[in-house]
Design an enzyme around this catalytic site. Structure first.
Site, PDB file in Angstrom:
ATOM      1  N   ARG A 151      10.582   6.847   5.787  1.00 54.23           N
ATOM      2  CA  ARG A 151       9.616   5.818   5.411  1.00 54.23           C
ATOM      3  C   ARG A 151      10.202   4.921   4.337  1.00 54.23           C
ATOM      4  NH1 ARG A 151       5.382   6.380   1.124  1.00 54.23           N
ATOM      5  NH2 ARG A 151       3.824   4.723   1.387  1.00 54.23           N
ATOM      6  N   ARG A 202      -5.662  -4.975  -7.858  1.00 49.57           N
ATOM      7  CA  ARG A 202      -5.226  -4.372  -9.123  1.00 49.57           C
ATOM      8  C   ARG A 202      -5.761  -5.145 -10.332  1.00 49.57           C
ATOM      9  NH1 ARG A 202      -0.790  -0.992  -8.015  1.00 49.57           N
ATOM     10  NH2 ARG A 202       0.127  -1.290  -5.956  1.00 49.57           N
ATOM     11  N   LYS A 245      -3.079   2.488   9.040  1.00 45.04           N
ATOM     12  CA  LYS A 245      -3.395   3.401   7.937  1.00 45.04           C
ATOM     13  C   LYS A 245      -4.910   3.343   7.707  1.00 45.04           C
ATOM     14  CE  LYS A 245      -0.643   3.344   4.379  1.00 45.04           C
ATOM     15  NZ  LYS A 245       0.147   2.807   3.228  1.00 45.04           N
ATOM     16  N   THR A 282      -0.468  11.932   1.985  1.00 44.24           N
ATOM     17  CA  THR A 282      -0.982  11.881   0.610  1.00 44.24           C
ATOM     18  C   THR A 282      -1.084  13.268  -0.029  1.00 44.24           C
ATOM     19  OG1 THR A 282      -2.359   9.981   1.248  1.00 44.24           O
ATOM     20  CG2 THR A 282      -2.655  10.865  -0.964  1.00 44.24           C
TER      21      THR A 282
END
Length: 478
Positions: free
Chosen positions: A33, A74, A223, A283
């Protein structure tokens, strides 16, 4: 026992040295990845080229996945690098703020004030900081701190329950998508899709980039990490428009709550397998091995449960990118997968009840599974160009290894992520009998079969036509 579940690992500073990467491959790495949330395109190109070089050296093709950053929402920067938010204190998220302090901080996503209203809960820094929205005044979101702590620069923001309108593909993502395809990656993971329309748009861009750069079309991975994405209609459309899905448990858990994730994981894997799509579980799978040489017992159970859920692959992030033990982590993960797979139940007889097969190649693929199971075959060998025959086989549990023999390098790389499929490069003769003899010899050389074993083979006639599998043959190894 061959391992059926595939291992994906993120490359980073801890794993980008040739010797380390070589050891990771020998330990069981299947797919690499490249995390486009960090580093430059040049960094990823260098890692991509390194993987291809090491693969050529060791004689094994790995898949490479480009994981796009997506619309990570963010906070901005603080004057002192961080601020301490105290429980019960007011705090403002302000689109006009340059450098933050204990009273306010800026936002990199300027539309956030339009997406929230009084009463909403905002979760910052993976849920370690919780703010309750009291009011929205222009570009300012006035909140009250429910769960305080240290908040540092550029930490992420999620809204409990989802509902943020940021598009799945940002301008950066579109540029990164083109760059990744130009490199020659095999998979592209799309972050935060809301529904199938987001994946269809990504497919349009990806196919255009593949045509522009003259490379094979990439496989797209959705995802699933938004609350909106797990609604039945949205999830079904995402699966339909994707080649595979990633159960991205980090942001998903923040939006829907930790307790909801295990059941969602099982549901997503089941739906994807039924749709002949692959799944990746990700995760914090071996999080403690970032700094420890062994996993916790909870992590062992987590990996094993994902295997028993039927995931095609389990994924490492920081454990392999920045952790102290990238090779040991893969070794441990491989051992856990193998042990869990011993407990899998084979239900082929019931799997095929009430199913209708409309394609000859699909019928041959599933017939090979049924035959191999009842004859207690040692191996299944699929001579394939496109990889579709072993992909169909991989959707069902069977304690018989499936070898996909193909002259196509891109097919070898793509099949690296499918459960219980071992892709092997083989320049097959155009004469069927000669090709079958080549397959038997190759499997004997690998030690996968020996004299007296039974192999179930699938092949097409004429050979070399994608989707042309039409023959099933049972061979006793001489």
């Amino acid at each position: 026992m061959l391992r059926a579940t595939k291992i994906i690992a993120t490359l980073g500073p801890a794993s980008e040295k040739p010797a380390v990467l070589r050891d990771m491959i020998h330990a069981g790495l299947d797919v690499v990845r490249l995390n486009f949330s960090h580093g430059t395109v040049e960094d990823h190109r260098a890692r991509h080229d390194l993987v291809r070089s090491i693969c050529a050296e060791v004689g094994r093709e790995l898949g490479i996945m480009a994981d796009l950053q997506g619309p990570k929402i963010r906070v901005g920067k603080f004057a002192d690098g961080k601020a301490i938010l105290k429980e019960g204190a007011p705090f403002i998220l302000d689109v006009a703020c340059n450098l933050g302090n204990e009273e306010r901080v800026g936002l990199d996503y300027k539309n956030l004030p339009n997406d929230v209203r009084a009463g909403d809960r905002l979760l910052l820094n993976d849920g370690l900081i919780v703010l309750r929205v009291e009011s929205v005044k222009g570009g300012e979101i006035h909140t009250r701190v429910e769960l305080g702590g240290a908040l540092s620069n550029n930490k992420g923001i999620n809204r409990a329950g989802g509902g943020l309108t940021a598009p799945a593909l940002t301008e950066k993502d579109i540029l990164d998508l083109d760059a990744a395809i130009a490199m020659g990656v095999d998979f592209v993971a799309i972050s935060f899709p809301k529904d199938g329309a987001d994946m269809a748009y990504a497919r349009k861009l990806a196919d255009a980039a593949s045509a522009k750069h003259g490379v094979p079309k990439v496989k797209l991975i959705a995802k699933v990490e938004r609350a909106e994405a797990i609604e039945p209609d949205a999830l079904n459309s995402i699966i339909a428009e994707s080649d595979g899905i990633m159960v991205a448990r980090g942001d998903l858990a923040i939006e829907v709550g930790n307790p909801a994730v295990p059941a969602l994981q099982k549901r997503m894997i089941k739906l994807a397998r039924e749709a002949d799509k692959f799944t990746i579980t990700a995760t914090q799978m071996m999080e403690s091995m970032i700094s420890a040489p062994v996993p916790t017992r909870a992590e062992v159970s987590d990996v094993a449960n994902a295997v028993l859920d039927g995931t095609d692959a389990v994924m490492l992030s920081a454990e392999s990118a920045t952790g102290m033990y990238p090779v040991k982590t893969i070794e441990q993960m491989a051992e856990i997968c193998i042990e869990a797979e011993k407990s899998e139940q084979v239900r082929l007889d019931t799997d095929f009840l009430d199913q209708t097969f409309t394609r000859i190649d699909q019928t041959i693929a599933l017939g090979a599974l049924f035959t191999a199971h009842h004859l207690h075959a040692t191996a299944i060998a699929a001579l394939t160009q496109s990889g579709s025959t072993p992909i169909w086989m991989s959707r069902h549990n069977i304690h018989v290894p499936i070898f996909a023999l193909t002259p196509s390098i891109s097919t070898q790389r793509v099949l690296s992520t499918y459960r219980n499929v071992t892709p092997l490069g083989l320049a097959l003769s155009s004469d069927r009998d000669t090709a079958l003899a080549q397959v038997e010899q190759r499997l004997k050389e690998l030690g996968a079969v020996k004299t007296g074993d039974t192999i179930v083979l699938t092949i097409g006639a004429p050979m070399g036509s994608p989707g042309g599998t039409n023959t099933l043959k049972i061979v006793n190894v001489k």
